[in-house]
Design a protein around this motif. Structure first.
Motif, PDB file in Angstrom:
ATOM      1  N   ARG A 154       0.856  -1.190   0.000  1.00 47.60           N
ATOM      2  CA  ARG A 154       0.000   0.000   0.000  1.00 47.60           C
ATOM      3  C   ARG A 154       0.884   1.228   0.000  1.00 47.60           C
ATOM      4  O   ARG A 154       2.060   1.164   0.373  1.00 47.60           O
ATOM      5  CB  ARG A 154      -0.926   0.011   1.234  1.00 47.60           C
ATOM      6  N   LYS A 155       0.336   2.329  -0.415  1.00 51.64           N
ATOM      7  CA  LYS A 155       1.095   3.584  -0.417  1.00 51.64           C
ATOM      8  C   LYS A 155       1.595   3.846   0.986  1.00 51.64           C
ATOM      9  O   LYS A 155       0.896   3.541   1.944  1.00 51.64           O
ATOM     10  CB  LYS A 155       0.223   4.752  -0.897  1.00 51.64           C
ATOM     11  N   PRO A 156       2.773   4.307   1.175  1.00 51.93           N
ATOM     12  CA  PRO A 156       3.682   4.825   0.155  1.00 51.93           C
ATOM     13  C   PRO A 156       4.576   3.766  -0.486  1.00 51.93           C
ATOM     14  O   PRO A 156       5.307   4.076  -1.411  1.00 51.93           O
ATOM     15  CB  PRO A 156       4.538   5.826   0.929  1.00 51.93           C
ATOM     16  N   MET A 157       4.503   2.503  -0.042  1.00 55.29           N
ATOM     17  CA  MET A 157       5.421   1.505  -0.599  1.00 55.29           C
ATOM     18  C   MET A 157       4.852   0.729  -1.778  1.00 55.29           C
ATOM     19  O   MET A 157       5.544  -0.121  -2.332  1.00 55.29           O
ATOM     20  CB  MET A 157       5.911   0.553   0.484  1.00 55.29           C
ATOM     21  N   ARG A 158       3.630   1.002  -2.188  1.00 57.56           N
ATOM     22  CA  ARG A 158       3.172   0.457  -3.475  1.00 57.56           C
ATOM     23  C   ARG A 158       3.716   1.408  -4.519  1.00 57.56           C
ATOM     24  O   ARG A 158       3.273   2.539  -4.657  1.00 57.56           O
ATOM     25  CB  ARG A 158       1.649   0.359  -3.580  1.00 57.56           C
ATOM     26  N   LEU A 159       4.703   0.941  -5.259  1.00 55.24           N
ATOM     27  CA  LEU A 159       5.423   1.794  -6.188  1.00 55.24           C
ATOM     28  C   LEU A 159       4.943   1.662  -7.628  1.00 55.24           C
ATOM     29  O   LEU A 159       5.250   2.516  -8.453  1.00 55.24           O
ATOM     30  CB  LEU A 159       6.926   1.505  -6.120  1.00 55.24           C
ATOM     31  N   VAL A 160       4.220   0.600  -7.945  1.00 58.98           N
ATOM     32  CA  VAL A 160       3.707   0.409  -9.306  1.00 58.98           C
ATOM     33  C   VAL A 160       2.272   0.917  -9.371  1.00 58.98           C
ATOM     34  O   VAL A 160       1.548   0.910  -8.373  1.00 58.98           O
ATOM     35  CB  VAL A 160       3.824  -1.058  -9.762  1.00 58.98           C
ATOM     36  N   ASP A 161       1.881   1.384 -10.560  1.00 59.22           N
ATOM     37  CA  ASP A 161       0.595   2.071 -10.687  1.00 59.22           C
ATOM     38  C   ASP A 161      -0.517   1.274 -11.360  1.00 59.22           C
ATOM     39  O   ASP A 161      -1.686   1.477 -11.048  1.00 59.22           O
ATOM     40  CB  ASP A 161       0.785   3.384 -11.457  1.00 59.22           C
ATOM     41  N   GLN A 162      -0.166   0.393 -12.290  1.00 58.55           N
ATOM     42  CA  GLN A 162      -1.224  -0.261 -13.061  1.00 58.55           C
ATOM     43  C   GLN A 162      -0.746  -1.606 -13.583  1.00 58.55           C
ATOM     44  O   GLN A 162       0.378  -1.721 -14.085  1.00 58.55           O
ATOM     45  CB  GLN A 162      -1.625   0.637 -14.236  1.00 58.55           C
ATOM     46  N   LEU A 163      -1.611  -2.612 -13.470  1.00 55.54           N
ATOM     47  CA  LEU A 163      -1.365  -3.915 -14.081  1.00 55.54           C
ATOM     48  C   LEU A 163      -1.896  -3.859 -15.508  1.00 55.54           C
ATOM     49  O   LEU A 163      -3.068  -3.558 -15.727  1.00 55.54           O
ATOM     50  CB  LEU A 163      -2.081  -5.017 -13.287  1.00 55.54           C
ATOM     51  N   ILE A 164      -1.024  -4.118 -16.475  1.00 59.92           N
ATOM     52  CA  ILE A 164      -1.400  -4.069 -17.893  1.00 59.92           C
ATOM     53  C   ILE A 164      -1.790  -5.442 -18.414  1.00 59.92           C
ATOM     54  O   ILE A 164      -2.767  -5.600 -19.124  1.00 59.92           O
ATOM     55  CB  ILE A 164      -0.246  -3.496 -18.747  1.00 59.92           C
ATOM     56  N   SER A 165      -0.987  -6.450 -18.066  1.00 61.07           N
ATOM     57  CA  SER A 165      -1.268  -7.806 -18.541  1.00 61.07           C
ATOM     58  C   SER A 165      -0.612  -8.814 -17.611  1.00 61.07           C
ATOM     59  O   SER A 165       0.310  -8.480 -16.872  1.00 61.07           O
ATOM     60  CB  SER A 165      -0.748  -8.002 -19.972  1.00 61.07           C
ATOM     61  N   PHE A 166      -1.126 -10.042 -17.676  1.00 63.94           N
ATOM     62  CA  PHE A 166      -0.524 -11.139 -16.916  1.00 63.94           C
ATOM     63  C   PHE A 166      -0.951 -12.456 -17.529  1.00 63.94           C
ATOM     64  O   PHE A 166      -1.976 -12.545 -18.208  1.00 63.94           O
ATOM     65  CB  PHE A 166      -0.918 -11.090 -15.430  1.00 63.94           C
ATOM     66  N   ASP A 167      -0.149 -13.474 -17.302  1.00 63.75           N
ATOM     67  CA  ASP A 167      -0.520 -14.849 -17.605  1.00 63.75           C
ATOM     68  C   ASP A 167       0.191 -15.741 -16.597  1.00 63.75           C
ATOM     69  O   ASP A 167       0.723 -15.239 -15.609  1.00 63.75           O
ATOM     70  CB  ASP A 167      -0.226 -15.218 -19.074  1.00 63.75           C
ATOM     71  N   GLU A 168       0.210 -17.028 -16.828  1.00 67.38           N
ATOM     72  CA  GLU A 168       0.788 -17.962 -15.855  1.00 67.38           C
ATOM     73  C   GLU A 168       2.272 -17.736 -15.601  1.00 67.38           C
ATOM     74  O   GLU A 168       2.785 -18.121 -14.552  1.00 67.38           O
ATOM     75  CB  GLU A 168       0.562 -19.402 -16.295  1.00 67.38           C
ATOM     76  N   SER A 169       2.973 -17.118 -16.536  1.00 70.63           N
ATOM     77  CA  SER A 169       4.421 -16.996 -16.354  1.00 70.63           C
ATOM     78  C   SER A 169       4.964 -15.575 -16.492  1.00 70.63           C
ATOM     79  O   SER A 169       6.169 -15.382 -16.368  1.00 70.63           O
ATOM     80  CB  SER A 169       5.152 -17.906 -17.347  1.00 70.63           C
ATOM     81  N   SER A 170       4.103 -14.591 -16.729  1.00 68.37           N
ATOM     82  CA  SER A 170       4.624 -13.237 -16.921  1.00 68.37           C
ATOM     83  C   SER A 170       3.591 -12.180 -16.553  1.00 68.37           C
ATOM     84  O   SER A 170       2.415 -12.476 -16.378  1.00 68.37           O
ATOM     85  CB  SER A 170       5.074 -13.037 -18.372  1.00 68.37           C
ATOM     86  N   ALA A 171       4.089 -10.945 -16.454  1.00 71.30           N
ATOM     87  CA  ALA A 171       3.209  -9.800 -16.186  1.00 71.30           C
ATOM     88  C   ALA A 171       3.880  -8.537 -16.692  1.00 71.30           C
ATOM     89  O   ALA A 171       5.091  -8.494 -16.912  1.00 71.30           O
ATOM     90  CB  ALA A 171       2.903  -9.670 -14.695  1.00 71.30           C
ATOM     91  N   CYS A 172       3.057  -7.507 -16.855  1.00 72.40           N
ATOM     92  CA  CYS A 172       3.536  -6.188 -17.238  1.00 72.40           C
ATOM     93  C   CYS A 172       2.773  -5.160 -16.403  1.00 72.40           C
ATOM     94  O   CYS A 172       1.547  -5.234 -16.290  1.00 72.40           O
ATOM     95  CB  CYS A 172       3.295  -5.949 -18.726  1.00 72.40           C
ATOM     96  N   VAL A 173       3.526  -4.231 -15.795  1.00 71.67           N
ATOM     97  CA  VAL A 173       2.928  -3.149 -15.014  1.00 71.67           C
ATOM     98  C   VAL A 173       3.494  -1.817 -15.496  1.00 71.67           C
ATOM     99  O   VAL A 173       4.541  -1.771 -16.139  1.00 71.67           O
ATOM    100  CB  VAL A 173       3.187  -3.304 -13.486  1.00 71.67           C
ATOM    101  N   LEU A 174       2.777  -0.739 -15.159  1.00 74.86           N
ATOM    102  CA  LEU A 174       3.242   0.608 -15.464  1.00 74.86           C
ATOM    103  C   LEU A 174       3.589   1.339 -14.176  1.00 74.86           C
ATOM    104  O   LEU A 174       2.941   1.148 -13.144  1.00 74.86           O
ATOM    105  CB  LEU A 174       2.172   1.407 -16.208  1.00 74.86           C
ATOM    106  N   VAL A 175       4.611   2.194 -14.274  1.00 73.77           N
ATOM    107  CA  VAL A 175       5.026   3.063 -13.181  1.00 73.77           C
ATOM    108  C   VAL A 175       5.132   4.473 -13.752  1.00 73.77           C
ATOM    109  O   VAL A 175       5.869   4.694 -14.717  1.00 73.77           O
ATOM    110  CB  VAL A 175       6.400   2.650 -12.610  1.00 73.77           C
ATOM    111  N   ASN A 176       4.380   5.397 -13.177  1.00 74.98           N
ATOM    112  CA  ASN A 176       4.431   6.795 -13.608  1.00 74.98           C
ATOM    113  C   ASN A 176       5.408   7.548 -12.716  1.00 74.98           C
ATOM    114  O   ASN A 176       5.202   7.640 -11.508  1.00 74.98           O
ATOM    115  CB  ASN A 176       3.047   7.439 -13.527  1.00 74.98           C
ATOM    116  N   ILE A 177       6.469   8.070 -13.314  1.00 69.74           N
ATOM    117  CA  ILE A 177       7.473   8.816 -12.557  1.00 69.74           C
ATOM    118  C   ILE A 177       7.055  10.286 -12.536  1.00 69.74           C
ATOM    119  O   ILE A 177       6.908  10.911 -13.589  1.00 69.74           O
ATOM    120  CB  ILE A 177       8.880   8.677 -13.193  1.00 69.74           C
ATOM    121  N   ASN A 178       6.825  10.795 -11.328  1.00 66.14           N
ATOM    122  CA  ASN A 178       6.452  12.197 -11.174  1.00 66.14           C
ATOM    123  C   ASN A 178       6.956  12.710  -9.830  1.00 66.14           C
ATOM    124  O   ASN A 178       7.577  11.967  -9.073  1.00 66.14           O
ATOM    125  CB  ASN A 178       4.930  12.376 -11.327  1.00 66.14           C
ATOM    126  N   GLU A 179       6.675  13.950  -9.550  1.00 64.37           N
ATOM    127  CA  GLU A 179       7.177  14.568  -8.320  1.00 64.37           C
ATOM    128  C   GLU A 179       6.590  13.941  -7.061  1.00 64.37           C
ATOM    129  O   GLU A 179       7.129  14.133  -5.968  1.00 64.37           O
ATOM    130  CB  GLU A 179       6.925  16.074  -8.358  1.00 64.37           C
TER     131      GLU A 179
END
Length: 149
Positions: free
Chosen positions: A11-36
């Motif tokens: 949870r915030k403040p230590m949840r650093l990733v913003d969005q889950l884009i995709s996943f399957d049994e062996s992989s995933a992709c997330v987004l991280v928005n870098i801002n102030e």
């Protein structure tokens, strides 16, 4: 698709990733928005140090595990980052205004809960340039509650 807070226990403040884009049994992709407002943001450098990328990768792995547990009707289980091999950042800082695409692909897994993931970080709009890469070792035992107090 699941909301990121549904698939990882951070949870915030230590949840650093913003969005889950995709996943399957062996992989995933997330987004991280870098801002102030990003945790670990350094105003004088206008970015987040690239060594934080290890945690972005670990949280991508957590999202992959959590999303798969939910898809199977299970509960999210705790996992542990054991370490990394060959973390290679190609920049010193992730720049303010960048959206990072973090991917994790499982290379190995054993019955005891140990896994190795190949992870990369790219800028979402410049995917041909790898900003960081690593092999991440994780452990997700069936009895994770025994390891925390």
């Amino acid at each position: 698709m699941y909301d990121i807070e549904a698939v990882i226990k951070h949870r915030k403040p230590m949840r650093l990733v913003d969005q889950l884009i995709s996943f399957d049994e062996s992989s995933a992709c997330v987004l991280v928005n870098i801002n102030e407002e990003s945790e670990f943001y350094q105003a004088e450098r206008r970015g987040v140090p690239s060594y934080i990328g290890i945690e972005y990768m670990a949280q991508c792995i957590a999202a992959q595990a959590g999303a798969n547990e939910l898809a199977r009707g299970g509960d999210i289980r705790l996992g542990f980052l054991l370490g990394t091999r060959k973390y290679k950042p190609n920049c010193s800082f992730f720049t303010c205004g960048e959206t990072l695409q973090v991917t994790a692909t499982r290379l190995l897994a054993d019955a005891a809960g140990l896994s190795v993931f190949d992870c990369t970080i790219v800028a979402k709009h410049q995917q041909e340039i790898i900003l960081a890469r690593a092999k991440i070792n994780v452990y997700q035992p069936d009895n994770a509650a025994d390891y925390v107090s």
